[in-house]
Design an enzyme around this catalytic site. Structure first.
Site, PDB file in Angstrom:
ATOM      1  CG  PHE A 125      -1.969  -1.083   1.121  1.00 37.13           C
ATOM      2  CD1 PHE A 125      -3.161  -0.867   0.455  1.00 37.13           C
ATOM      3  CD2 PHE A 125      -1.726  -2.345   1.637  1.00 37.13           C
ATOM      4  CE1 PHE A 125      -4.103  -1.876   0.308  1.00 37.13           C
ATOM      5  CE2 PHE A 125      -2.650  -3.368   1.509  1.00 37.13           C
ATOM      6  CZ  PHE A 125      -3.843  -3.133   0.845  1.00 37.13           C
ATOM      7  CG  ASP A 168      -2.304 -11.981  -0.104  1.00 34.48           C
ATOM      8  OD1 ASP A 168      -2.373 -12.892   0.741  1.00 34.48           O
ATOM      9  OD2 ASP A 168      -1.325 -11.217  -0.186  1.00 34.48           O
ATOM     10  CG  HIS A 186      -7.088  -5.453   7.761  1.00 39.11           C
ATOM     11  ND1 HIS A 186      -5.937  -4.760   7.445  1.00 39.11           N
ATOM     12  CD2 HIS A 186      -7.407  -5.077   9.032  1.00 39.11           C
ATOM     13  CE1 HIS A 186      -5.586  -4.004   8.480  1.00 39.11           C
ATOM     14  NE2 HIS A 186      -6.449  -4.184   9.454  1.00 39.11           N
ATOM     15  CB  CYS A 214     -25.367  -9.029   0.605  1.00 36.54           C
ATOM     16  SG  CYS A 214     -26.724  -7.849   0.829  1.00 36.54           S
TER      17      CYS A 214
END
Ligand code: APR
Length: 257
Positions: A41, A110, A127, A135
């Site tokens: 990131f 990942d 995370h 949904c």
């Protein structure tokens, strides 16, 4: 902290530390996956240099933000779909097999730890995961490929086929609540850890970054493997600025000798 000794000497010290303890914990971030071709990131060229970050609140409230988010994801999926675990993921799976690694807390979404052979029960995904979508209204879940394959057709605005709610990857965005059970487990691991191996995180994002700090406060020895400075290098007993694959494969070799 012994960041002045040679690479080989630090690897030997790390292997000795692991060999001498039975409760080893790993804490990983995006940097462990860059050698698998997945962007991190905050490095130059990383995700936050290329894309605008969309908070959970923006995702809910703003249609354009939602579409932008899904466009970003569909581009990043291409990177992910070709990714294979690298030497660092494989070394952590090997540490589990020899009975050393008791828990693996990751910020990564990942799934490469599981692909490398780490037991799903050992891996705590703080995370969430990019491998599923959910949904936000009724919690129905899909494999991510199912949603990814219809993104263009629905103009990057996938909606639930049961309740018409917004669909989002099953990851934790900024502003979104952390998963409670995973947080409790991660702090418990940190409390019990005798040696923590931190690999590939800038340690800038809370509350995840407080987990290694908590381990250190509870007496854990700390091995840090990160190419650049982190927010808590002062906690490291052994500090590596070398790449994760290079360090972890050498440490494993020494342990197996
Ligand atoms: N070997 C060792 N370190 C590496 C390697 C490598 N091959 N590649 C990159 N790094 C280091 C970088 O120098 C950087 O300090 O890994 C670190 C990655 O840091 P970030 O990009 O900040 O990733 P991370 O700490 O996992 O980010 C935390 O931020 O936006 C979010 O939710 C996202 O889970 C993520 C969280």
């Amino acid at each position: 902290m012994d960041d002045m000794s040679s690479f080989e000497e630090r690897c030997r010290n790390a292997a000795r530390l692991i060999d001498g303890h039975s409760s080893i914990m790993a804490f990983t971030g995006a940097g462990i996956s860059t050698e698998s071709g997945v962007s991190d990131f905050r490095s130059p060229g990383g995700v936050w240099e290329r894309y605008r970050m969309v908070t959970y609140q923006e995702f809910i409230a703003d249609r354009d933000a939602r579409k932008g988010y899904w466009r970003m994801k569909s581009e990043l999926f291409r990177e992910l779909s070709n990714a294979k675990p690298n030497a660092a993921h494989i070394a952590l799976a090997a540490l589990e097999r020899i009975g050393k690694l008791k828990c693996l807390v990751t910020q990564n979404i990942d799934g490469l730890h599981q692909d490398a052979g780490s037991s799903p029960g050992l891996v705590i995904e703080l995370h969430g995961t990019n491998r599923e979508a959910v949904c936000l209204s009724c919690s129905k879940r899909w494999p991510i490929g199912v949603v990814n394959s219809i993104l263009e057709e629905v103009d990057f605005e996938p909606l639930c086929d049961e309740c018409n709610g917004f669909i989002k990857p099953a990851t934790v965005s900024f502003g979104q609540a952390m998963p409670e059970e995973e947080m409790v487990k991660a702090f418990r691991c940190a409390q019990e850890s005798e040696v923590l191996i931190m690999i590939g995180s800038s340690l800038q994002v809370e509350p995840a970054a407080s987990i290694p700090r908590f381990a250190a406060e509870n007496g854990s020895k700390m091995i840090y493997v990160n190419r650049t400075e982190t927010a808590s290098d002062h906690l490291a007993d052994i500090l590596f600025r070398e790449s994760a694959g290079k360090v972890m494969s050498r440490v494993l070799e020494l342990l197996n000798d």
